[in-house]
Design a protein around this motif. Structure first.
Motif, mmCIF file in Angstrom:
data_model
loop_
_atom_site.group_PDB
_atom_site.id
_atom_site.type_symbol
_atom_site.label_atom_id
_atom_site.label_comp_id
_atom_site.label_asym_id
_atom_site.label_seq_id
_atom_site.Cartn_x
_atom_site.Cartn_y
_atom_site.Cartn_z
ATOM 1 N N VAL A 197 -11.385 -17.660 -1.049
ATOM 2 C CA VAL A 197 -11.535 -16.462 -0.227
ATOM 3 C C VAL A 197 -12.143 -16.780 1.129
ATOM 4 C CG1 VAL A 197 -13.819 -15.857 -1.158
ATOM 5 C CG2 VAL A 197 -12.312 -14.055 -0.250
ATOM 6 N N ASP A 198 -12.967 -17.803 1.217
ATOM 7 C CA ASP A 198 -13.578 -18.156 2.500
ATOM 8 C C ASP A 198 -12.564 -18.707 3.492
ATOM 9 O OD1 ASP A 198 -16.111 -17.357 1.689
ATOM 10 O OD2 ASP A 198 -16.633 -19.348 0.918
ATOM 11 N N ASN A 199 -11.398 -19.088 2.995
ATOM 12 C CA ASN A 199 -10.352 -19.608 3.878
ATOM 13 C C ASN A 199 -9.263 -18.584 4.161
ATOM 14 O OD1 ASN A 199 -11.085 -22.483 2.160
ATOM 15 N ND2 ASN A 199 -11.136 -22.497 4.402
ATOM 16 N N LEU A 200 -9.537 -17.315 3.862
ATOM 17 C CA LEU A 200 -8.544 -16.254 4.048
ATOM 18 C C LEU A 200 -9.102 -15.158 4.932
ATOM 19 C CD1 LEU A 200 -6.172 -14.695 1.445
ATOM 20 C CD2 LEU A 200 -7.723 -13.184 2.686
ATOM 21 N N ILE A 201 -8.328 -14.767 5.924
ATOM 22 C CA ILE A 201 -8.648 -13.665 6.821
ATOM 23 C C ILE A 201 -7.651 -12.539 6.566
ATOM 24 C CG2 ILE A 201 -8.579 -12.911 9.235
ATOM 25 C CD1 ILE A 201 -9.529 -15.689 10.018
ATOM 26 N N ALA A 202 -8.128 -11.299 6.518
ATOM 27 C CA ALA A 202 -7.255 -10.131 6.407
ATOM 28 C C ALA A 202 -7.137 -9.474 7.773
ATOM 29 C CB ALA A 202 -7.809 -9.147 5.391
ATOM 30 N N GLY A 203 -5.913 -9.243 8.199
ATOM 31 C CA GLY A 203 -5.677 -8.654 9.513
ATOM 32 C C GLY A 203 -4.961 -7.331 9.434
ATOM 33 N N ASP A 204 -4.219 -7.036 10.476
ATOM 34 C CA ASP A 204 -3.475 -5.780 10.518
ATOM 35 C C ASP A 204 -2.094 -5.950 9.883
ATOM 36 O OD1 ASP A 204 -5.487 -4.127 11.624
ATOM 37 O OD2 ASP A 204 -5.130 -4.982 13.602
ATOM 38 N N SER A 205 -1.140 -5.145 10.284
ATOM 39 C CA SER A 205 0.068 -5.011 9.478
ATOM 40 C C SER A 205 1.002 -6.209 9.494
ATOM 41 C CB SER A 205 0.843 -3.770 9.929
ATOM 42 O OG SER A 205 1.266 -3.916 11.271
ATOM 43 N N SER A 206 1.001 -7.008 10.564
ATOM 44 C CA SER A 206 2.078 -7.990 10.717
ATOM 45 C C SER A 206 1.584 -9.428 10.773
ATOM 46 C CB SER A 206 2.874 -7.686 12.000
ATOM 47 O OG SER A 206 3.853 -8.671 12.218
ATOM 48 N N SER A 207 2.013 -10.234 9.819
ATOM 49 C CA SER A 207 1.721 -11.666 9.890
ATOM 50 C C SER A 207 2.503 -12.317 11.020
ATOM 51 C CB SER A 207 2.044 -12.344 8.557
ATOM 52 O OG SER A 207 3.387 -12.117 8.178
ATOM 53 N N LEU A 208 3.614 -11.708 11.428
ATOM 54 C CA LEU A 208 4.378 -12.236 12.558
ATOM 55 C C LEU A 208 3.536 -12.218 13.831
ATOM 56 C CD1 LEU A 208 7.359 -13.269 12.839
ATOM 57 C CD2 LEU A 208 7.887 -11.050 13.839
ATOM 58 N N ASN A 209 2.689 -11.183 13.976
ATOM 59 C CA ASN A 209 1.795 -11.136 15.136
ATOM 60 C C ASN A 209 0.840 -12.324 15.143
ATOM 61 O OD1 ASN A 209 2.972 -8.717 15.744
ATOM 62 N ND2 ASN A 209 1.202 -7.448 15.304
ATOM 63 N N ILE A 210 0.320 -12.683 13.960
ATOM 64 C CA ILE A 210 -0.600 -13.817 13.869
ATOM 65 C C ILE A 210 0.122 -15.106 14.241
ATOM 66 C CG2 ILE A 210 -2.109 -15.140 12.345
ATOM 67 C CD1 ILE A 210 -2.525 -12.604 10.702
ATOM 68 N N MET A 211 1.349 -15.276 13.753
ATOM 69 C CA MET A 211 2.117 -16.472 14.099
ATOM 70 C C MET A 211 2.331 -16.567 15.601
ATOM 71 S SD MET A 211 5.068 -16.445 11.173
ATOM 72 C CE MET A 211 4.815 -15.216 9.900
ATOM 73 N N LYS A 235 6.274 -5.817 2.660
ATOM 74 C CA LYS A 235 7.387 -5.423 1.794
ATOM 75 C C LYS A 235 6.902 -5.198 0.364
ATOM 76 C CE LYS A 235 10.961 -7.479 4.645
ATOM 77 N NZ LYS A 235 11.982 -8.541 4.819
ATOM 78 N N ILE A 236 5.615 -4.863 0.257
ATOM 79 C CA ILE A 236 5.030 -4.501 -1.031
ATOM 80 C C ILE A 236 4.595 -3.046 -1.008
ATOM 81 C CG2 ILE A 236 3.135 -4.964 -2.641
ATOM 82 C CD1 ILE A 236 3.182 -7.865 -1.717
ATOM 83 N N THR A 237 3.998 -2.627 0.111
ATOM 84 C CA THR A 237 3.598 -1.227 0.248
ATOM 85 C C THR A 237 4.486 -0.566 1.297
ATOM 86 O OG1 THR A 237 1.808 -1.886 1.755
ATOM 87 C CG2 THR A 237 1.256 -1.579 -0.570
ATOM 88 N N MET A 238 4.007 -0.521 2.541
ATOM 89 C CA MET A 238 4.783 0.141 3.584
ATOM 90 C C MET A 238 4.998 -0.811 4.743
ATOM 91 S SD MET A 238 3.259 3.993 3.503
ATOM 92 C CE MET A 238 3.372 4.930 1.959
ATOM 93 N N ALA A 239 6.250 -1.064 5.047
ATOM 94 C CA ALA A 239 6.582 -1.962 6.149
ATOM 95 C C ALA A 239 6.012 -1.399 7.447
ATOM 96 C CB ALA A 239 8.099 -2.115 6.245
ATOM 97 N N GLY A 240 5.284 -2.218 8.171
ATOM 98 C CA GLY A 240 4.682 -1.777 9.418
ATOM 99 C C GLY A 240 3.337 -1.109 9.253
ATOM 100 N N ALA A 241 2.909 -0.891 8.015
ATOM 101 C CA ALA A 241 1.622 -0.225 7.779
ATOM 102 C C ALA A 241 0.870 -0.912 6.650
ATOM 103 C CB ALA A 241 1.830 1.251 7.453
ATOM 104 N N GLY A 242 1.048 -2.238 6.555
ATOM 105 C CA GLY A 242 0.406 -2.992 5.497
ATOM 106 C C GLY A 242 -0.788 -3.774 6.002
ATOM 107 N N VAL A 243 -1.080 -4.866 5.289
ATOM 108 C CA VAL A 243 -2.174 -5.771 5.637
ATOM 109 C C VAL A 243 -1.598 -7.178 5.697
ATOM 110 C CG1 VAL A 243 -4.438 -6.666 4.979
ATOM 111 C CG2 VAL A 243 -3.840 -4.289 4.444
ATOM 112 N N SER A 244 -1.971 -7.921 6.734
ATOM 113 C CA SER A 244 -1.531 -9.313 6.846
ATOM 114 C C SER A 244 -2.677 -10.243 6.505
ATOM 115 C CB SER A 244 -1.035 -9.603 8.265
ATOM 116 O OG SER A 244 -2.086 -9.442 9.205
ATOM 117 N N PHE A 245 -2.338 -11.492 6.182
ATOM 118 C CA PHE A 245 -3.346 -12.478 5.793
ATOM 119 C C PHE A 245 -3.045 -13.809 6.459
ATOM 120 C CE2 PHE A 245 -2.778 -9.417 2.392
ATOM 121 C CZ PHE A 245 -4.073 -8.968 2.193
#
Length: 423
Positions: free
Chosen positions: A91-105, A256-266
């Motif tokens: 867990v110490d190596n995981l960050i939770a962000g906003d909806s899109s992992s593409l934004n993080i990339m 693609k588990i809850t709501m596309a565009g309104a989820g959580v990214s990691f």
């Protein structure tokens, strides 16, 4: 007898029938869309309860912080612990962000270009050349990021157990090669899942660039079409043991588990990589949407809850994938004018048609009212050198519409093949 074996008389008769089928297809005035892997309305409805969460008066996370306020760039512990357990990371190596992992990339590659990452000698923009390894067919949005940043993309073939590692290792000996795109589980669009051997080789291989990074986009880590979940290999552990602790930038999300565009990214990575990322992220923003993170933690409850939701998705998606594969086999199998993948998860089927005809298939389908992803979209710069690959996305349409679309696509594949043979 395959289509390629038809004599002139048989080909002429078959051509007349297929052209008649295509003319009838156009009279149906279809408006069908197989372009993107969007969840269907039924799938989005699975998460309807999320809209009422966390609920009035429920705004305190596991650490006692008010999620309505600023702060906590790493995200709340409630969702971070849940996701870390799901994908098998610390867990110490995981960050939770906003909806899109593409934004993080996009951030990671942009910041490396502007400033260099924590292992860079200089910003990538100051390098004479920057190159990036792209397994193909692959994810078009990945390629758009590297294209936009002016990074030269070099392709390697996707094999049954992952990218061609001989090709990857050879390219990694060039110091201008700074990284690699991957979708290691149920890859987009082939559905390939990387073997443990390939995962270890990627973690352990020698690279000439000290700041070489692999974007490990685990977007489909639990998106099974069956009741079996694939293993998630500990690539961070493999890399650390090999002396390459900073090699992987890993992504995951609930999109693609809850709501596309309104989820959580990691975002999952080494301590050093996360420290570099958070330093820059603190300039970009003050913190993620922690209310949404708490809502997701309440919705899932635990890992079993996540897997139960994925079972619902499988029950919706699997019949669609089955029908696509059945129609492809029924309409095209005996003629050997196409090959296709048979994924056990993910959102796509990769279809290869006769070389030189993919763009014509897409054109014929469009004229008949069936929208397909453009030919070549699964290749950098949308350039498929063989003009053979088409990505199919069965998830969005209802089964009845999907059947109509795929029957039409099969007719277009046959017609394009006939046109090529008649030249």
């Amino acid at each position: 007898m395959t289509l390629l074996d038809f004599d002139s008389t048989r080909l002429s008769e078959f051509s007349a029938q297929v052209r008649q089928d295509y003319d009838e297809l156009k009279t149906k005035n279809l408006k069908l869309d197989l372009t993107r892997g969007k969840p269907s309305a039924e799938q989005l409805d699975f998460a309807e309860r999320l809209l009422a969460l966390p609920g009035e008066g429920d705004h305190t996370d596991a650490d006692g912080a008010d999620v309505r306020n600023y702060g906590n760039l790493k995200g709340i512990r409630d969702i971070r612990e849940l996701w870390a357990e799901l994908i098998g990371v610390d867990v110490d190596n995981l960050i939770a962000g906003d909806s899109s992992s593409l934004n993080i990339m996009f951030d990671l590659l942009t910041w490396s270009s502007l400033f260099g990452n924590n292992d860079s000698v200089r910003p990538w923009k100051d390098e004479e050349k920057v190159r990036w390894i792209c397994p193909v067919p692959g994810y078009d949005r990945h390629f758009t990021i590297t294209e936009t940043l002016g990074i030269e993309m070099v392709t390697v073939p996707m094999l049954e157990d992952g990218p061609d590692m001989n090709a990857v290792r050879a390219l990694a000996q060039d110091p201008s090669v700074k990284g690699m795109w991957t979708v290691p589980v149920f890859a987009n669009p082939s559905g390939t899942t990387y073997s443990e051997q390939v995962c270890r080789e990627l973690a352990e291989m020698e690279t000439a660039a000290p700041d070489f990074r692999i974007v490990w986009d685990n977007a489909y880590a639990v998106h099974t079409l069956t009741d079996q979940f694939p293993p998630i290999y500990d690539v961070l552990g493999f890399a650390k043991a090999a002396g390459n602790p900073n090699r992987f930038w890993m992504m995951s999300s609930t999109s693609k588990i809850t709501m596309a565009g309104a989820g959580v990214s990691f975002f999952v990575s080494s301590d050093e990589n996360l420290a570099w990322y958070l330093k820059l992220a603190s300039v970009r923003g003050i913190g993620p949407n922690k209310v949404n993170q708490l809502a997701h933690a309440r919705y899932f409850g635990d890992v079993a809850g996540i897997k139960a939701v994925m079972g619902q998705h499988a029950s919706s998606l699997a019949p669609k994938f089955t029908r696509v594969l059945e129609i492809l086999q029924d309409r095209l199998g005996e003629y050997e004018v196409a090959r296709w993948t048979k994924p056990e998860g993910g959102y796509f089927i990769s279809l290869d048609v006769i070389d030189g005809t993919a763009s014509r298939v897409v054109e014929l389908a469009k004229e008949a009212g069936i929208a397909l992803t453009g030919a070549g979209s699964s290749f950098p710069l949308k350039d498929d050198p063989n003009n053979r690959n088409i990505r199919l996305a069965p998830s969005l349409p209802p089964v009845a519409e999907l059947e109509l679309a795929m029957d039409g696509v099969a007719t277009c594949v046959l017609l394009a093949a006939i046109e090529k043979l008649e030249v």
